[in-house]
Structure formats: structure tokens, C-alpha cells
Design an enzyme around this catalytic site. Structure first.
Site, mmCIF file in Angstrom:
data_model
loop_
_atom_site.group_PDB
_atom_site.id
_atom_site.type_symbol
_atom_site.label_atom_id
_atom_site.label_comp_id
_atom_site.label_asym_id
_atom_site.label_seq_id
_atom_site.Cartn_x
_atom_site.Cartn_y
_atom_site.Cartn_z
ATOM 1 N N PHE A 125 -5.181 -2.531 -0.115
ATOM 2 C CA PHE A 125 -4.955 -1.398 0.801
ATOM 3 C C PHE A 125 -5.475 -0.161 0.090
ATOM 4 O O PHE A 125 -4.945 0.229 -0.961
ATOM 5 C CB PHE A 125 -3.449 -1.301 1.046
ATOM 6 C CG PHE A 125 -2.969 -0.143 1.870
ATOM 7 C CD1 PHE A 125 -2.961 -0.213 3.260
ATOM 8 C CD2 PHE A 125 -2.448 0.998 1.258
ATOM 9 C CE1 PHE A 125 -2.463 0.839 4.030
ATOM 10 C CE2 PHE A 125 -1.955 2.056 2.025
ATOM 11 C CZ PHE A 125 -1.962 1.969 3.409
ATOM 12 N N ALA A 126 -6.528 0.470 0.622
ATOM 13 C CA ALA A 126 -7.185 1.555 -0.106
ATOM 14 C C ALA A 126 -7.078 2.871 0.653
ATOM 15 O O ALA A 126 -7.920 3.199 1.490
ATOM 16 C CB ALA A 126 -8.649 1.192 -0.366
ATOM 17 N N PRO A 130 -8.727 10.312 -5.700
ATOM 18 C CA PRO A 130 -8.426 11.184 -6.845
ATOM 19 C C PRO A 130 -7.833 12.529 -6.414
ATOM 20 O O PRO A 130 -6.949 13.064 -7.070
ATOM 21 C CB PRO A 130 -9.792 11.368 -7.519
ATOM 22 C CG PRO A 130 -10.557 10.131 -7.146
ATOM 23 C CD PRO A 130 -10.091 9.747 -5.776
ATOM 24 N N GLY A 133 -3.478 12.090 -3.053
ATOM 25 C CA GLY A 133 -2.426 11.108 -3.332
ATOM 26 C C GLY A 133 -1.258 11.402 -2.418
ATOM 27 O O GLY A 133 -1.197 10.928 -1.275
ATOM 28 N N ILE A 159 -6.002 1.557 -6.627
ATOM 29 C CA ILE A 159 -5.978 0.507 -5.602
ATOM 30 C C ILE A 159 -5.537 -0.821 -6.214
ATOM 31 O O ILE A 159 -6.257 -1.439 -7.004
ATOM 32 C CB ILE A 159 -7.350 0.381 -4.894
ATOM 33 C CG1 ILE A 159 -7.761 1.767 -4.345
ATOM 34 C CG2 ILE A 159 -7.286 -0.664 -3.782
ATOM 35 C CD1 ILE A 159 -6.699 2.501 -3.516
ATOM 36 N N GLU A 364 3.408 4.589 -2.668
ATOM 37 C CA GLU A 364 3.793 4.592 -1.242
ATOM 38 C C GLU A 364 4.666 5.810 -0.925
ATOM 39 O O GLU A 364 5.601 5.736 -0.131
ATOM 40 C CB GLU A 364 4.439 3.265 -0.829
ATOM 41 C CG GLU A 364 3.411 2.137 -0.882
ATOM 42 C CD GLU A 364 3.881 0.826 -0.311
ATOM 43 O OE1 GLU A 364 4.567 0.840 0.720
ATOM 44 O OE2 GLU A 364 3.541 -0.199 -0.901
HETATM 45 C C1 LIG Z 1 0.918 1.345 -9.948
HETATM 46 C C2 LIG Z 1 0.368 2.036 -8.740
HETATM 47 C C3 LIG Z 1 -0.148 1.276 -7.692
HETATM 48 C C4 LIG Z 1 -0.699 1.914 -6.571
HETATM 49 N N1 LIG Z 1 -1.261 1.157 -5.583
HETATM 50 C C5 LIG Z 1 -1.890 1.780 -4.541
HETATM 51 C C6 LIG Z 1 -2.591 1.012 -3.544
HETATM 52 O O1 LIG Z 1 -2.616 -0.230 -3.572
HETATM 53 N N2 LIG Z 1 -3.238 1.685 -2.556
HETATM 54 C C7 LIG Z 1 -3.230 3.053 -2.476
HETATM 55 O O2 LIG Z 1 -3.849 3.591 -1.548
HETATM 56 N N3 LIG Z 1 -2.579 3.807 -3.407
HETATM 57 C C8 LIG Z 1 -1.908 3.207 -4.423
HETATM 58 N N4 LIG Z 1 -1.250 3.954 -5.386
HETATM 59 C C9 LIG Z 1 -1.323 5.422 -5.300
HETATM 60 C C10 LIG Z 1 0.000 6.083 -4.992
HETATM 61 O O3 LIG Z 1 0.353 5.919 -3.648
HETATM 62 C C11 LIG Z 1 -0.109 7.547 -5.443
HETATM 63 O O4 LIG Z 1 -0.102 7.524 -6.864
HETATM 64 C C12 LIG Z 1 1.004 8.406 -4.919
HETATM 65 O O5 LIG Z 1 0.858 8.605 -3.531
HETATM 66 C C13 LIG Z 1 1.043 9.785 -5.615
HETATM 67 O O6 LIG Z 1 -0.223 10.366 -5.599
HETATM 68 P P1 LIG Z 1 -0.845 10.971 -6.966
HETATM 69 O O7 LIG Z 1 -0.759 9.896 -8.007
HETATM 70 O O8 LIG Z 1 -2.167 11.525 -6.637
HETATM 71 O O9 LIG Z 1 0.150 12.092 -7.414
HETATM 72 P P2 LIG Z 1 0.168 13.615 -6.872
HETATM 73 O O10 LIG Z 1 -0.146 13.643 -5.433
HETATM 74 O O11 LIG Z 1 -0.641 14.435 -7.811
HETATM 75 O O12 LIG Z 1 1.703 13.961 -7.043
HETATM 76 C C14 LIG Z 1 2.266 14.153 -8.350
HETATM 77 C C15 LIG Z 1 3.735 14.391 -8.220
HETATM 78 O O13 LIG Z 1 3.958 15.597 -7.513
HETATM 79 C C16 LIG Z 1 5.226 15.558 -6.908
HETATM 80 N N5 LIG Z 1 5.082 15.999 -5.531
HETATM 81 C C17 LIG Z 1 4.314 15.492 -4.555
HETATM 82 N N6 LIG Z 1 4.405 16.196 -3.421
HETATM 83 C C18 LIG Z 1 5.261 17.231 -3.697
HETATM 84 C C19 LIG Z 1 5.751 18.338 -2.965
HETATM 85 N N7 LIG Z 1 5.387 18.531 -1.684
HETATM 86 N N8 LIG Z 1 6.601 19.190 -3.564
HETATM 87 C C20 LIG Z 1 6.952 19.018 -4.845
HETATM 88 N N9 LIG Z 1 6.532 17.987 -5.588
HETATM 89 C C21 LIG Z 1 5.690 17.111 -5.048
HETATM 90 C C22 LIG Z 1 5.745 14.104 -7.027
HETATM 91 O O14 LIG Z 1 6.689 14.018 -8.069
HETATM 92 C C23 LIG Z 1 4.497 13.343 -7.405
HETATM 93 O O15 LIG Z 1 4.783 12.188 -8.153
HETATM 94 C C24 LIG Z 1 -0.677 3.321 -6.489
HETATM 95 C C25 LIG Z 1 -0.129 4.064 -7.544
HETATM 96 C C26 LIG Z 1 0.388 3.438 -8.661
HETATM 97 C C27 LIG Z 1 0.955 4.280 -9.769
#
Ligand SMILES: Cc1cc2nc3c(=O)[nH]c(=O)nc-3n(C[C@H](O)[C@H](O)[C@H](O)COP(=O)(O)OP(=O)(O)OC[C@H]3O[C@@H](n4cnc5c(N)ncnc54)[C@H](O)[C@@H]3O)c2cc1C
Length: 384
Positions: A125-126, A130, A133, A159, A364
Site C-alpha cells: 500500500f503506497a 517524503p 506523511g 512502503i 496509519e
Molecule cells: C514501520 C513503518 C511502516 C510504514 N508502512 C507504510 C506503508 O506500508 N504505506 C504507507 O503509505 N506508509 C507507511 N508508513 C508511513 C507512515 O504512515 C508515516 O510515517 C506516518 O503517516 C507519519 O508520517 P511521517 O513519518 O512523514 O511523519 P510526519 O508527518 O513528519 O509527522 C511527525 C510527527 O509529527 C506529529 N504530528 C503530526 N501531525 C501533527 C499535528 N497536526 N499537530 C501536532 N503534531 C503532529 C506526530 O507526532 C508525528 O509522528 C510506515 C511508517 C513506518 C514507520
């Protein structure tokens, strides 16, 4: 023996109880001796085993069969109690094919779902990028219509199953460039399609196959569009409504395993002429762990039961994921503490759980995002 009383809760039908007990027995026999050195191979083997065991057919819907959220949750909870990677292998087959189960054409369902269920195809699921998120509506990966195809350009990251999947459900912008949830569409991209490559493999604290994907002029047949053009955000959110609840269930499995380990350790560890379990400070800790798990389980299975009843569960799924992942982290931390120095020894079950739970509070939708979803649903409710 782990607590099974929750299987008698009114959220379940008799088949759910039977399913969970049968899987528990199967998992005790078939998994648990994983070679941690090669996660790709271990993951492939687990998908094959889960397919042969008949468990993966519960991860999919389609062909007139609705997704059974309660079954998915019970399977994830049970597998997570045995081995995190087994839960991962099951969950990703469901998440990776969820958009096809929920919105795919008959031809797409026929081509992919039976092979996902048998374990012959691995799904991914993609959605994340960068720069997109938590702020997923900022996604920039573009899909431009060109005759009977769409041409994809852009990056996806984090992903799961990246590098071993046979197909990826990819969300890309078909509408006006820029931000916003409108103009996003979902596509099936087969591994090996020219212009699609695994740009980077990513190592995480609880290893599983994970990668950054790169699309560079990647031509995908127009028939691989899932649902209608511009429906992608809805497709992604509906898929997450099912699988967010199941992330909560996986957390419960990790937490229950930690509680089992802590109970055993507390009974056996001799100190001060007694056992660790004889001290009221320990008893309070154990009581809080068990109560937290049941509270989180009630929210989780409420959300699953409501969704299976055809209700919208955006708020309930967010409450379940938030509470279960945060509670599991606390429960596992308390278990590590009860183990003392042994709790941080590499390979000790509670040490493994401590690493395995961490990402569930981020992916998620991080806990902060779940809070925002709950608040948005409350404020948009009747009387607002
Ligand atoms: C092990 C792993 C597996 C994954 N697998 C998948 C996959 O299969 N497919 C896929 O599409 N994605 C996947 N992801 C991506 C995952 O969904 C994202 O990492 C997640 O949505 C957070 O996005 P980001 O890492 O860019 O963090 P950022 O968006 O940079 O967020 C960083 C932090 O900011 C804080 N934050 C966020 N929003 C707010 C707000 N409004 N106010 C205050 N604080 C906030 C939270 O603490 C968050 O953790 C995976 C991630 C990991 C770590």
C-alpha cells in the site's frame, strides 16, 4: 495461558471465537521459530504459510463477500501474540489489497484477490511520501493520462513490503497539481513495470521489508485505475478505516503477550525472601496493565463490530487505534521494568515487544493525527 474471555464478548459471533482459537493452535505449531537474519525470506515464507493455512482469505473481500473486520482484528491480535512478523505478513496482504477488495473492478478482484489469499502474490500500500506523511493530502506523486495508460512520476516512502511485493496500490495526483484531497487517484502497479524501481531499502527497529519507491515515466494501463479518477482519497480513507482498527488489534496482541510474560516473571522471580508477585506495587502494576488492555480491547472490537454492521467508523477507529497503541506501549514498558535487567537483553520477548510496538503509534496516522480526527468528527457532529 493468555486471557481468552474477550472472545465471549457480544461483539462476536460463534465463528469468530472458533476462528481465533483455531488460529492460536495453528500458530503455536507453525510459527515462532523465525530466522531474524533475512526478513525478506522470513516474510515470504510467512505469507506462503498463512496462505496455505487458509488464513489469508480472511484478509480480503470482493466477489460479493464483505470484509470481516472482526475476523481481521482477531487474526492480527492472535498472530501478534505469537510473532510480530507473522502479524505484519497477514496485515499487509489485507492493507495492500484492501482498495481492490473495497473498490476494485470485477476484473481487478479476479486477477489479484485469489492470489493474495493463497499467498502467491504479495501486496503493498503506497500512500506516504517524503513530504506527505501525516499531511497526506499534500502528496505530489503525479499520474498523467496518456492514451490508454497513466504515466506515474514521483516518490513514495516507508512502503511496507517494498522490495518483495508483487504489486503496489499507489496513490497519485491526477487532478490539478498542488495540494488537497481532491484529484487523487489509486492505481495498481505491478512489480517490474518499466519506470518503477525500489530506490532505497529502509532498516527499522523491528525489521520488516520497507522501501522508498521511485516512479519515473512509469506507464500503467488505464484499466489499473481503482474506482473512478479523483476517488483516491476516499479509497485510501475507507481502507484505513478497516486497517486502523486492526492496528489497534495488533497492539492488543503485543500487550497481552507482555502481560503474560510479566505475570510469569512476577510469579517466578524470587527477591527479599518472597516473589516479585507478592508485593503490592507489583500487583498494582499488573492490575493496571490488564485493565488498560481490556479498555483498549473494548474500543477496538466496538469499532470492528460497528464497521461490520455497515456504520461509518472514522471516529471509533481513531479512538481504538489511539488508545490501543498508547496503552500497549505503556503495558510493554511496565513488563520490561518488571523483568529488570533481563528485560533489555536482546532477544528477550519483552525486549522484542518493546521494539515492535513503537512504530504502531506512528503509522496509519500518528497518535496526534488520531486525536485530530476524533476532534474533527466531534466538532462536525449534530448540533455543531
Ligand atoms: C514501520 C513503518 C511502516 C510504514 N508502512 C507504510 C506503508 O506500508 N504505506 C504507507 O503509505 N506508509 C507507511 N508508513 C508511513 C507512515 O504512515 C508515516 O510515517 C506516518 O503517516 C507519519 O508520517 P511521517 O513519518 O512523514 O511523519 P510526519 O508527518 O513528519 O509527522 C511527525 C510527527 O509529527 C506529529 N504530528 C503530526 N501531525 C501533527 C499535528 N497536526 N499537530 C501536532 N503534531 C503532529 C506526530 O507526532 C508525528 O509522528 C510506515 C511508517 C513506518 C514507520
Amino acid at each position: 495461558m493468555a486471557d481468552r474471555d474477550y472472545l465471549d464478548w457480544p461483539f462476536f459471533e460463534p465463528r469468530h471465537r472458533a476462528l481465533a482459537l483455531a488460529l492460536d493452535a495453528w500458530a503455536a505449531e507453525h510459527i515462532g521459530h523465525l530466522d531474524g537474519n533475512d526478513v525478506d525470506a522470513a516474510c515470504r515464507a510467512l505469507v506462503a504459510q498463512l496462505g496455505q493455512g487458509g488464513w489469508l482469505r480472511h484478509a480480503i473481500g470482493g466477489a460479493g463477500q464483505a470484509i470481516d473486520t472482526r475476523a481481521i482484528c482477531l487474526i492480527r491480535e492472535t498472530l501478534a501474540r505469537h510473532a510480530g512478523l507473522a502479524d505484519f505478513a497477514f496485515a499487509m496482504q489485507g492493507l495492500g489489497s484492501g482498495a481492490i477488495s473495497l473498490f476494485g473492478s470485477a476484473a481487478q478482484q479476479e486477477r489479484y484477490l485469489p492470489r493474495v489469499a493463497s499467498g502467491d502474490m504479495i501486496a503493498a500500500f503506497a500512500l506516504s511520501e517524503p513530504q506527505a506523511g501525516s499531511d497526506v493530502a499534500a502528496l505530489a506523486c503525479a499520474a498523467r493520462r496518456d492514451g490508454d495508460a497513466y504515466v506515474l512520476d514521483g516518490d513514495k516512502t516507508w512502503i511496507s513490503n517494498g522490495g518483495i511485493a508483487d504489486f503496489y496500490v499507489v496513490f497519485a495526483r491526477t487532478g490539478e497539481s498542488g495540494r488537497g484531497s481532491k484529484g487523487i487517484s489509486a492505481f495498481i502497479v505491478d512489480a517490474g513495470t518499466p519506470g518503477f524501481e525500489i530506490a532505497e531499502r529502509i532498516d527499522v527497529i523491528a525489521p520488516h521489508p520497507l522501501a522508498r519507491l521511485r516512479f519515473d515515466g512509469c506507464r500503467v494501463p488505464a484499466a489499473n485505475l481503482i474506482g473512478e479518477e479523483g476517488q483516491g482519497f476516499k479509497v485510501a480513507m475507507a481502507t484505513l478505516d478497516v486497517f486502523r482498527t486492526s492496528v489497534a488489534a495488533a497492539s492488543l496482541g503485543f500487550a497481552r503477550r507482555a502481560l503474560d510474560e510479566a505475570l510469569q516473571r512476577a510469579r517466578e522471580r524470587a527477591m527479599f525472601g518472597k516473589h516479585l508477585a507478592d508485593f503490592q506495587l507489583t500487583q498494582a502494576k499488573l492490575a493496571q496493565m490488564a485493565t488498560g488492555i481490556d479498555a483498549a480491547a473494548l474500543l477496538t472490537y466496538r469499532a470492528a463490530w460497528m464497521r461490520d454492521g455497515g456504520k461509518r467508523v472514522t471516529k471509533e477507529a481513531a479512538m481504538a487505534k489511539l488508545t490501543a497503541t498508547e496503552t500497549a506501549q505503556q503495558v510493554i514498558d511496565a513488563a520490561v521494568q518488571l523483568f529488570g535487567g533481563q528485560g533489555v537483553v536482546s532477544g528477550e520477548t519483552v525486549e522484542t515487544l518493546y521494539r515492535e510496538i513503537r512504530a504502531l503509534r506512528i503509522y496509519e496516522g500518528a497518535s496526534e493525527v488520531q486525536l485530530l480526527i476524533i476532534a474533527r468528527e466531534l466538532l462536525a457532529g449534530e448540533g455543531a
